[in-house]
Design an enzyme around this catalytic site. Structure first.
Site, PDB file in Angstrom:
ATOM      1  N   GLU A   1       5.510  -6.119  -1.632  1.00  0.00           N
ATOM      2  CA  GLU A   1       6.306  -5.071  -0.998  1.00  0.00           C
ATOM      3  C   GLU A   1       7.301  -5.728  -0.035  1.00  0.00           C
ATOM      4  OE1 GLU A   1       5.412  -0.812   1.225  1.00  0.00           O
ATOM      5  OE2 GLU A   1       4.039  -2.490   1.580  1.00  0.00           O
TER       6      GLU A   1
ATOM      7  N   LYS B   1       7.112   5.081  -4.035  1.00  0.00           N
ATOM      8  CA  LYS B   1       5.833   5.102  -3.323  1.00  0.00           C
ATOM      9  C   LYS B   1       5.451   6.532  -2.925  1.00  0.00           C
ATOM     10  CE  LYS B   1       3.671   2.704   0.640  1.00  0.00           C
ATOM     11  NZ  LYS B   1       3.961   1.744   1.741  1.00  0.00           N
TER      12      LYS B   1
ATOM     13  N   CYS C   1       1.047  -0.740  -1.833  1.00  0.00           N
ATOM     14  CA  CYS C   1       0.433  -0.897  -0.517  1.00  0.00           C
ATOM     15  C   CYS C   1      -0.507   0.237  -0.099  1.00  0.00           C
ATOM     16  CB  CYS C   1       1.522  -1.138   0.532  1.00  0.00           C
ATOM     17  SG  CYS C   1       0.920  -1.918   2.058  1.00  0.00           S
TER      18      CYS C   1
END
Length: 307
Positions: free
Chosen positions: A41, A113, A186
């Site tokens: 990321e 995301k 993440c």
């Protein structure tokens, strides 16, 4: 198929970050077998809101995405750029997006995301890590002292918009079989429903590019990754940031490749570099046949709408 995670210490200098990625790609043997390479990321830009807004690109356009496409074509690999800021239709709001390029340099999939990191991270005391080339970031990597950290607050929703769709893509391996790859980023790691949805979409490999903080990573990184591998009977390819990024931001590193039994096949601990492992399709088949979790599952996962 070969799985590769690149671990790095990104900063605000895009040119320097991309130079480091280039140096690592040159070390990977991508000949002879399909290769899937994952960047962490914020690989190209680890900074703050104004920088993300200033450097955001339209999906499928821009110099950073063109560089990624060129690398994928040059090295004949599947290259997944952990996350990069992508423009939305809302002014001053962007997506943080994972981008998948095939060996022809085509952008074949993207993932915005879904879970945004709005959290307080506890204070910890850490020793300095090894970092990538000090000529790039001008860091003194010889220091070994401990540094006291203050509690850090993160609020990604101030800058980013949450995505609302899962994403997969398919790779044909050297035996002619297909490998389905599921995408996540993440903080998504803490939400098993997303990974069950990817598993239900026939994912064989789960990607987890990250900038997991030192405090949360030390406590939860590996257990959560192993849980996602075991409960979904998938390989997990996780590429994390590592070290001191300035502004009281420290990441955990420990990029890792896990098999469907939750075993670590390769790990890059607290320094920048690469970890590699081979995907064994027979292992996938064996584990899933012995314990047919998806067949036994009586619950389903779905994405709820935000009010």
């Amino acid at each position: 198929m070969q799985l590769v995670a690149i671990q790095m210490t990104s900063g605000a200098d895009i040119k320097a970050n991309l130079a480091y990625v280039a140096s690592q790609l040159a070390l990977i043997d991508t000949g002879g077998t399909p290769t899937l390479i994952l960047l962490p990321e914020n690989f190209a830009l680890f900074s703050h809101r104004d920088d993300y807004l200033a450097h955001a690109e339209r999906l499928g356009q821009g110099r950073v995405q063109q560089q990624l496409a060129d690398w994928a074509k040059e090295y004949q690999c599947w290259l997944v750029a952990g996350s990069f800021p992508i423009l939305s239709d809302i002014e001053d709001r962007i997506y943080t997006t994972s981008l998948a390029f095939d060996p022809a340099g085509e952008l074949v999939q993207h993932y915005h995301k879904i879970h945004l990191f709005d959290a307080h991270v506890p204070a910890v005391s850490i020793a300095s890590n090894d970092h990538q080339d000090k000529s790039i970031f001008k860091k003194n990597v010889k220091q070994g002292f401990k540094k006291e950290l203050k509690q850090q607050t993160y609020k990604e929703s101030d800058s980013f918009i949450a995505g609302d769709q899962i994403a997969t893509f398919t790779i044909t391996d050297s035996t002619g079989g297909d490998i389905t790859v599921g995408m996540a980023i993440c903080y998504d790691l803490r939400f098993p429903e997303l990974f069950r949805a990817l598993s239900a979409a026939n994912a064989d490999v789960l990607l987890l590019p990250a900038a997991f903080t030192h405090a949360t990573g030390k406590a939860h990184w590996l257990p959560l990754l192993q849980a996602r591998a075991i409960e979904n009977q998938c390989y997990v390819l996780a590429a994390n940031q590592v070290g001191d990024h300035g502004g009281n931001r420290h990441t955990w590193g420990h990029s890792v490749i896990l098999n469907p039994w939750g075993e670590s096949l390769a790990q890059q601990t607290s320094s920048c570099g690469i970890c590699c492992a081979q995907l064994d399709k027979h292992k996938l088949v064996q584990v899933r046949a012995d314990i047919p979790i998806l067949q036994h599952a009586r619950f389903t996962a779905s994405l709820k709408n935000k009010e």
